[in-house]
Design an enzyme around this catalytic site. Sequence first.
Site, PDB file in Angstrom:
ATOM      1  N   ASP A 154      46.296  58.306  14.622  1.00 54.01           N
ATOM      2  CA  ASP A 154      45.756  59.039  13.466  1.00 54.01           C
ATOM      3  C   ASP A 154      45.415  58.026  12.361  1.00 54.01           C
ATOM      4  O   ASP A 154      45.701  56.839  12.488  1.00 54.01           O
ATOM      5  CB  ASP A 154      46.751  60.099  12.964  1.00 54.01           C
ATOM      6  CG  ASP A 154      48.022  59.471  12.411  1.00 54.01           C
ATOM      7  OD1 ASP A 154      48.524  58.505  13.035  1.00 54.01           O
ATOM      8  OD2 ASP A 154      48.529  59.917  11.370  1.00 54.01           O
ATOM      9  N   HIS A 469      46.254  57.589  23.311  1.00 50.85           N
ATOM     10  CA  HIS A 469      45.905  58.600  22.317  1.00 50.85           C
ATOM     11  C   HIS A 469      45.605  57.855  21.019  1.00 50.85           C
ATOM     12  O   HIS A 469      46.505  57.513  20.257  1.00 50.85           O
ATOM     13  CB  HIS A 469      47.079  59.569  22.119  1.00 50.85           C
ATOM     14  CG  HIS A 469      46.841  60.609  21.059  1.00 50.85           C
ATOM     15  ND1 HIS A 469      46.249  61.812  21.318  1.00 50.85           N
ATOM     16  CD2 HIS A 469      47.097  60.602  19.725  1.00 50.85           C
ATOM     17  CE1 HIS A 469      46.160  62.514  20.198  1.00 50.85           C
ATOM     18  NE2 HIS A 469      46.671  61.809  19.211  1.00 50.85           N
ATOM     19  N   ASP A 515      49.133  59.104  31.366  1.00 57.83           N
ATOM     20  CA  ASP A 515      48.118  58.210  30.798  1.00 57.83           C
ATOM     21  C   ASP A 515      46.830  58.974  30.521  1.00 57.83           C
ATOM     22  O   ASP A 515      45.817  58.773  31.185  1.00 57.83           O
ATOM     23  CB  ASP A 515      47.868  57.024  31.748  1.00 57.83           C
ATOM     24  CG  ASP A 515      46.870  56.030  31.155  1.00 57.83           C
ATOM     25  OD1 ASP A 515      46.629  56.095  29.932  1.00 57.83           O
ATOM     26  OD2 ASP A 515      46.333  55.194  31.911  1.00 57.83           O
ATOM     27  N   GLU A 524      50.596  57.806  22.756  1.00 59.00           N
ATOM     28  CA  GLU A 524      49.960  57.345  21.516  1.00 59.00           C
ATOM     29  C   GLU A 524      50.293  55.863  21.313  1.00 59.00           C
ATOM     30  O   GLU A 524      51.067  55.263  22.061  1.00 59.00           O
ATOM     31  CB  GLU A 524      50.439  58.182  20.313  1.00 59.00           C
ATOM     32  CG  GLU A 524      49.602  57.922  19.079  1.00 59.00           C
ATOM     33  CD  GLU A 524      49.801  58.943  17.946  1.00 59.00           C
ATOM     34  OE1 GLU A 524      50.495  59.953  18.135  1.00 59.00           O
ATOM     35  OE2 GLU A 524      49.234  58.696  16.865  1.00 59.00           O
TER      36      GLU A 524
HETATM   37  O1  9MR Z   1      57.032  58.032  16.107  1.00 56.10           O
HETATM   38  C1  9MR Z   1      57.313  59.338  15.660  1.00 56.10           C
HETATM   39  C2  9MR Z   1      58.325  59.970  16.588  1.00 56.10           C
HETATM   40  O2  9MR Z   1      59.544  59.267  16.527  1.00 56.10           O
HETATM   41  C3  9MR Z   1      58.522  61.431  16.220  1.00 56.10           C
HETATM   42  O3  9MR Z   1      59.361  62.048  17.187  1.00 56.10           O
HETATM   43  C4  9MR Z   1      57.162  62.137  16.177  1.00 56.10           C
HETATM   44  C5  9MR Z   1      57.263  63.612  15.812  1.00 56.10           C
HETATM   45  O4  9MR Z   1      57.718  63.776  14.527  1.00 56.10           O
HETATM   46  O5  9MR Z   1      56.314  61.484  15.251  1.00 56.10           O
HETATM   47  C6  9MR Z   1      56.042  60.152  15.595  1.00 56.10           C
HETATM   48  O6  9MR Z   1      55.248  59.602  14.613  1.00 56.10           O
HETATM   49  C7  9MR Z   1      53.894  59.958  14.574  1.00 56.10           C
HETATM   50  C8  9MR Z   1      53.584  60.216  13.111  1.00 56.10           C
HETATM   51  O7  9MR Z   1      54.244  61.368  12.691  1.00 56.10           O
HETATM   52  C9  9MR Z   1      52.100  60.308  12.820  1.00 56.10           C
HETATM   53  N1  9MR Z   1      51.400  59.186  13.343  1.00 56.10           N
HETATM   54  C10 9MR Z   1      51.607  58.989  14.771  1.00 56.10           C
HETATM   55  C11 9MR Z   1      53.069  58.772  15.063  1.00 56.10           C
HETATM   56  C12 9MR Z   1      53.298  58.445  16.531  1.00 56.10           C
HETATM   57  O8  9MR Z   1      53.189  59.530  17.379  1.00 56.10           O
END
Ligand code: 9MR
Length: 547
Positions: A154, A469, A515, A524
Amino acid sequence: MAIYVNQLGYITDTKKIAVSTKPCNFQVIRLSDQHSVLDGTTGPKFRDTASGDDVYDIDFSDLTEEGEYYILAGNSSKSHNFKISNDVYKNLMVDVSRCLYYQRCGIALDEGHAGIYTHEACHTEPAIMLDDFVKNNPEPKYFDMTGGWHDAGDFGRYSTAGAVALGHILYAFDLFPESFGYSMNIPESGNGIPDILNECAYELRWLLKMQSKDGGVYHKLTAWRHAEFVMPEDDHDRFIIYPVSSLATADFVAIMALASRVYRPFMPEFADTMLNAAIKSSLWLDTHSYVGFTNPEGSNTGEYGDEEDVDERLWAAAEMLRADKANSAKYLKILTALSKDVVSKSDFGWIDVSGFATISILSDPDHSSGMLESSYKNELQKNATRFVEMSKNSGYHLAMESEDFVWGSNMVVANRSILFAMAYLLIEGPSQEKFKNAALSQLHYLLGRNALDISYITGEGENAYSHPHNRVTASDNIEKPMPGWVAGGPFRTPSDAAAMSAIPKGTPPMKCYLDEVGSYSTNEITIYWNSPVIFLLAFINSKIAKN
Ligand code: 9MR
Ligand code: ZN
């Protein structure tokens, strides 16, 4: 049957183990002349719980001749090709670091530096405060918040996530500066400053903008909702400044204090700016108790919520003790008090940053924390030993249990390797060798010695994942993603629709991975999943690869 190897390869003078799913006789074949250079038999059967596999070690440590090889088992099964060399992770380090450059927000990525992965400047419009956004204020105040790295797939930028990524990298630089002599081919290259510091300065300058007038630090800068899958310059959603949290403020203090120390020899004015910013936010911490963060209803960008700030404050106090010598008595008092709280002192993630305090305290040449030091050292030894024991219960030599396969499990893997690296550096004696092997084993897992035979770093190894992602990768019309991105990795309870429909219920944790671009909960990329790998590689390239 299958044979899993680190698909990049192994350092010449280290333990070399591949994992087989069947007992067999094996040969190591040299690629250049197809000669067998070593043969042997697999070790005993081992039940690996996290994958549900029965596996067998193939130990070819005796092979120390540099070259390219593969393993042939039972006359027909072949492993991927891999190298044995002291340089085997040198280019990997450059790739993993360069991914940060690709995340730069607010400037164009030009062909000379980005190669085929160019794009126009993105997110250059000013931001507004959350309050003005939700109240739809027709005349909001605008703020220049441009810069920094996109967090992940994102386009958001989050203070605590940024600080943690910088933490992994700046400690790595502080401890292993000799590993950072490489050029990253970024706009600043050749200015006399190590490129990794040039790159981190881009994020630090943005983070400075996140400090409010009274010293509190805004938790995040994101749009209200995640953008569609478009190139960043085509995303014109308004960026919003979300409220201050004590989590962001304490992490800010810690990272600015650390950075002021690391940058002083290279950029003294910048170092002063950062130290002053750290002092200002540290005073804010003195007069505010815990302030958390939850997303306002309807907003779906990242939250990075955290129910306690003890570990963030601990890290801040540890770094301020080293940075602001004039007030050391104050910080030592805070540090001593917080050290009694129940925090792991061994983790380096965005929820628990207390391991950074451990690094700071134990690598302080002035021993500013005095009596506290020995208890931190004991704790380090205890935790690193516990994780070594854990890896003995894994057929893949991985310091992970089934429960550890959370969202972003590859960060857990990498963070444990940081603990092993620190233990190797600081705990002398017979266990040193174990800590070293355990650190290497975590990298072997990430690069393919795992139950899915996948290298979790794009472009690295014959069977590397290739559909991260990531909004940029998904919309740039370029077939291959840029090399060097670490995937989040297997998640025992995947929470995105793509993974939930593709992965049958009951799949063992180590195999809960997909994947595909749609799988944001297993596939991601983020800045803070690459950064601990930078730490691990800096350690290996400095202390293990003999040149
Ligand atoms: O890395 C984060 C993970 O530990 C959490 O479980 C998840 C859900 O809250 O969010 C991940 O962080 C994301 C962030 O909120 C937004 N940018 C992408 C991050 C990676 O997925
Ligand atoms: Zn951007």
